[in-house]
Scaffold this motif. Sequence first.
Motif, PDB file in Angstrom:
ATOM      1  N   GLN A 135     -63.938  67.548  74.146  1.00 23.96           N
ATOM      2  CA  GLN A 135     -63.486  66.458  75.012  1.00 23.96           C
ATOM      3  C   GLN A 135     -64.098  66.564  76.402  1.00 23.96           C
ATOM      4  OE1 GLN A 135     -59.195  66.619  74.841  1.00 23.96           O
ATOM      5  NE2 GLN A 135     -59.118  65.520  72.899  1.00 23.96           N
ATOM      6  N   ALA A 136     -64.103  67.771  76.961  1.00 25.88           N
ATOM      7  CA  ALA A 136     -64.661  67.950  78.303  1.00 25.88           C
ATOM      8  C   ALA A 136     -66.168  67.708  78.307  1.00 25.88           C
ATOM      9  CB  ALA A 136     -64.350  69.353  78.815  1.00 25.88           C
ATOM     10  N   ALA A 137     -66.853  68.166  77.256  1.00 25.42           N
ATOM     11  CA  ALA A 137     -68.300  67.995  77.187  1.00 25.42           C
ATOM     12  C   ALA A 137     -68.671  66.518  77.064  1.00 25.42           C
ATOM     13  CB  ALA A 137     -68.861  68.775  76.005  1.00 25.42           C
ATOM     14  N   LEU A 138     -67.937  65.778  76.235  1.00 19.05           N
ATOM     15  CA  LEU A 138     -68.214  64.349  76.098  1.00 19.05           C
ATOM     16  C   LEU A 138     -68.040  63.624  77.423  1.00 19.05           C
ATOM     17  CD1 LEU A 138     -66.686  63.207  72.685  1.00 19.05           C
ATOM     18  CD2 LEU A 138     -69.076  63.086  73.397  1.00 19.05           C
ATOM     19  N   ALA A 139     -66.958  63.926  78.114  1.00 27.95           N
ATOM     20  CA  ALA A 139     -66.707  63.274  79.397  1.00 27.95           C
ATOM     21  C   ALA A 139     -67.833  63.564  80.387  1.00 27.95           C
ATOM     22  CB  ALA A 139     -65.361  63.727  79.963  1.00 27.95           C
ATOM     23  N   ALA A 140     -68.251  64.823  80.461  1.00 27.16           N
ATOM     24  CA  ALA A 140     -69.318  65.192  81.391  1.00 27.16           C
ATOM     25  C   ALA A 140     -70.647  64.560  80.997  1.00 27.16           C
ATOM     26  CB  ALA A 140     -69.450  66.710  81.442  1.00 27.16           C
ATOM     27  N   THR A 141     -70.926  64.512  79.694  1.00 25.48           N
ATOM     28  CA  THR A 141     -72.177  63.934  79.210  1.00 25.48           C
ATOM     29  C   THR A 141     -72.264  62.452  79.534  1.00 25.48           C
ATOM     30  OG1 THR A 141     -72.381  65.550  77.421  1.00 25.48           O
ATOM     31  CG2 THR A 141     -73.555  63.469  77.145  1.00 25.48           C
ATOM     32  N   PHE A 142     -71.201  61.715  79.235  1.00 29.00           N
ATOM     33  CA  PHE A 142     -71.220  60.282  79.502  1.00 29.00           C
ATOM     34  C   PHE A 142     -71.244  59.986  81.005  1.00 29.00           C
ATOM     35  CE2 PHE A 142     -69.397  59.647  75.102  1.00 29.00           C
ATOM     36  CZ  PHE A 142     -70.528  59.009  74.623  1.00 29.00           C
ATOM     37  N   GLN A 143     -70.582  60.819  81.787  1.00 27.53           N
ATOM     38  CA  GLN A 143     -70.640  60.626  83.238  1.00 27.53           C
ATOM     39  C   GLN A 143     -72.069  60.778  83.742  1.00 27.53           C
ATOM     40  OE1 GLN A 143     -67.921  62.976  85.615  1.00 27.53           O
ATOM     41  NE2 GLN A 143     -69.125  62.658  87.482  1.00 27.53           N
ATOM     42  N   MET A 144     -72.765  61.825  83.289  1.00 35.20           N
ATOM     43  CA  MET A 144     -74.149  62.030  83.714  1.00 35.20           C
ATOM     44  C   MET A 144     -75.044  60.869  83.282  1.00 35.20           C
ATOM     45  SD  MET A 144     -74.908  66.103  83.161  1.00 35.20           S
ATOM     46  CE  MET A 144     -76.580  65.945  83.822  1.00 35.20           C
ATOM     47  N   ALA A 145     -74.835  60.382  82.049  1.00 37.72           N
ATOM     48  CA  ALA A 145     -75.648  59.261  81.563  1.00 37.72           C
ATOM     49  C   ALA A 145     -75.395  58.010  82.382  1.00 37.72           C
ATOM     50  CB  ALA A 145     -75.345  59.015  80.088  1.00 37.72           C
ATOM     51  N   ALA A 146     -74.126  57.725  82.656  1.00 37.99           N
ATOM     52  CA  ALA A 146     -73.786  56.538  83.439  1.00 37.99           C
ATOM     53  C   ALA A 146     -74.324  56.640  84.859  1.00 37.99           C
ATOM     54  CB  ALA A 146     -72.267  56.346  83.455  1.00 37.99           C
ATOM     55  N   GLU A 147     -74.265  57.818  85.436  1.00 28.68           N
ATOM     56  CA  GLU A 147     -74.781  58.004  86.797  1.00 28.68           C
ATOM     57  C   GLU A 147     -76.291  57.825  86.852  1.00 28.68           C
ATOM     58  OE1 GLU A 147     -73.181  61.806  87.804  1.00 28.68           O
ATOM     59  OE2 GLU A 147     -71.313  60.957  88.616  1.00 28.68           O
ATOM     60  N   THR A 159     -67.650  53.365  82.203  1.00 26.95           N
ATOM     61  CA  THR A 159     -67.486  52.279  83.180  1.00 26.95           C
ATOM     62  C   THR A 159     -67.062  52.756  84.576  1.00 26.95           C
ATOM     63  OG1 THR A 159     -65.271  51.858  82.251  1.00 26.95           O
ATOM     64  CG2 THR A 159     -67.069  50.463  81.488  1.00 26.95           C
ATOM     65  N   PRO A 160     -66.257  53.829  84.712  1.00 29.89           N
ATOM     66  CA  PRO A 160     -65.911  54.261  86.077  1.00 29.89           C
ATOM     67  C   PRO A 160     -67.117  54.721  86.888  1.00 29.89           C
ATOM     68  CG  PRO A 160     -64.379  55.206  84.475  1.00 29.89           C
ATOM     69  CD  PRO A 160     -65.514  54.616  83.702  1.00 29.89           C
ATOM     70  N   PHE A 161     -68.243  55.002  86.228  1.00 30.03           N
ATOM     71  CA  PHE A 161     -69.403  55.549  86.932  1.00 30.03           C
ATOM     72  C   PHE A 161     -70.579  54.569  86.977  1.00 30.03           C
ATOM     73  CE2 PHE A 161     -67.038  58.923  84.784  1.00 30.03           C
ATOM     74  CZ  PHE A 161     -66.619  59.653  85.882  1.00 30.03           C
ATOM     75  N   ALA A 207     -87.432  54.330  82.793  1.00 30.01           N
ATOM     76  CA  ALA A 207     -87.092  55.740  82.954  1.00 30.01           C
ATOM     77  C   ALA A 207     -86.293  56.214  81.743  1.00 30.01           C
ATOM     78  CB  ALA A 207     -86.279  55.954  84.230  1.00 30.01           C
ATOM     79  N   VAL A 208     -86.550  57.437  81.302  1.00 31.64           N
ATOM     80  CA  VAL A 208     -85.784  58.054  80.216  1.00 31.64           C
ATOM     81  C   VAL A 208     -85.083  59.280  80.800  1.00 31.64           C
ATOM     82  CG1 VAL A 208     -85.854  59.157  77.949  1.00 31.64           C
ATOM     83  CG2 VAL A 208     -87.391  57.243  78.458  1.00 31.64           C
ATOM     84  N   ALA A 209     -83.769  59.192  80.904  1.00 31.70           N
ATOM     85  CA  ALA A 209     -82.982  60.266  81.499  1.00 31.70           C
ATOM     86  C   ALA A 209     -82.199  61.004  80.424  1.00 31.70           C
ATOM     87  CB  ALA A 209     -82.025  59.700  82.549  1.00 31.70           C
ATOM     88  N   VAL A 210     -81.947  62.282  80.663  1.00 31.95           N
ATOM     89  CA  VAL A 210     -81.167  63.114  79.748  1.00 31.95           C
ATOM     90  C   VAL A 210     -80.010  63.741  80.518  1.00 31.95           C
ATOM     91  CG1 VAL A 210     -83.044  63.571  78.133  1.00 31.95           C
ATOM     92  CG2 VAL A 210     -82.772  65.029  80.141  1.00 31.95           C
ATOM     93  N   THR A 211     -79.179  64.487  79.787  1.00 34.99           N
ATOM     94  CA  THR A 211     -77.966  65.045  80.410  1.00 34.99           C
ATOM     95  C   THR A 211     -77.893  66.552  80.189  1.00 34.99           C
ATOM     96  OG1 THR A 211     -76.678  64.542  78.412  1.00 34.99           O
ATOM     97  CG2 THR A 211     -76.702  62.873  80.152  1.00 34.99           C
ATOM     98  N   PRO A 212     -78.808  67.315  80.763  1.00 30.81           N
ATOM     99  CA  PRO A 212     -78.836  68.754  80.514  1.00 30.81           C
ATOM    100  C   PRO A 212     -77.621  69.483  81.078  1.00 30.81           C
ATOM    101  CG  PRO A 212     -80.321  68.185  82.300  1.00 30.81           C
ATOM    102  CD  PRO A 212     -79.845  66.890  81.710  1.00 30.81           C
ATOM    103  N   GLY A 213     -77.133  70.426  80.297  1.00 34.53           N
ATOM    104  CA  GLY A 213     -76.042  71.279  80.763  1.00 34.53           C
ATOM    105  C   GLY A 213     -74.658  70.721  80.588  1.00 34.53           C
ATOM    106  N   SER A 214     -74.538  69.429  80.296  1.00 36.92           N
ATOM    107  CA  SER A 214     -73.206  68.820  80.235  1.00 36.92           C
ATOM    108  C   SER A 214     -72.375  69.358  79.079  1.00 36.92           C
ATOM    109  CB  SER A 214     -73.329  67.297  80.127  1.00 36.92           C
ATOM    110  OG  SER A 214     -74.073  66.930  78.979  1.00 36.92           O
TER     111      SER A 214
END
Length: 307
Positions: free
Chosen positions: A277-289, A21-23, A88-95
């Motif tokens: 924990q860090a990977a989940l946060a980065a992954t969800f941020q990329m998806a939300a963005e 939600t923050p993103f 559009a189908v987006a992915v989160t590479p590298g997160s």
Amino acid sequence: MSEELTPVVVGLGPVDPALVTPFLGEGVQFVRDPSAGDLAVAQGAIVRAAYDVDRALLDRMPALRVVARTGVGVERVDVAAARERGIAVAVTPGSNARAVAEGAFAMLLALIKRVPESHRFVANGTWGIAPVPVPGDAHGTTLAVVGFGRIGRIIAGFATAFGMRVIVHDPFVQAEEFENVSLEQAVARADALTLHLPGGDGELLPRALLASARPGLVLVNCARAELVSTETIIWGLGAGRLAGVGLDVFASEPMRDHPLAHDPRVILSPHTTGLSQAALAATFQMAAEAVTETLAGRYPTFTVKVA
């Protein structure tokens, strides 16, 4: 003039609202457990890796503009059907690349040092009765990294720091700092081998190829289950070609009653190497963005292309 409706974004699979939600921007409603009504009006969807987005689901989501999938694989998404609808189908590479690399290398070291066997040896009261499991060495051994993308590059760095010789096989990428070899050479020369290629082309390490490995190979698969079958692994362990196996991916998930679950030479994990924990946060941020970009009329950076 009619009042503009609040954009709805849904989570498909477990999605923590606090991480997305923050993103998503102001005025966007995120629905964690969507009803049929929510699906009907949703403009965006944040989708976990194990969730299927097929044509039938897309038919239930006529307002959908973007599917943002956690991870990089889209085998569970009907990308062609999405493209037909202008979705559009987006992915989160590298997160989560570092998290997967750490998890795979942790498995690798644990198997080389025979940690699971040593634990069971003590826990079962065998110490003092039978010969102890003698740990192996990482230093001076050869690690074959099969797949030299983000994850493979990080693992190669870890291995170098531990004094391992690194050889690389990748059908599309040439490593500049390591020796590039064929798959057959990688299997034949390796003391340990870790898989980081996408699936889709059948079994990468069939029994005939694994038979060329030196006895005692340690194998880790945190990529796709189809790259090496359970039947091949069972054969390899029985024939002595494999001394240890680490698996984070399975043909059916969640996996129950795995035939190697009680083998002390095997480590099984529930597809979690990329879920730090860090990977989940980065992954969800990329998806939300990616959702935010689409709702704002822009194209998400990491969007899957259809040939």
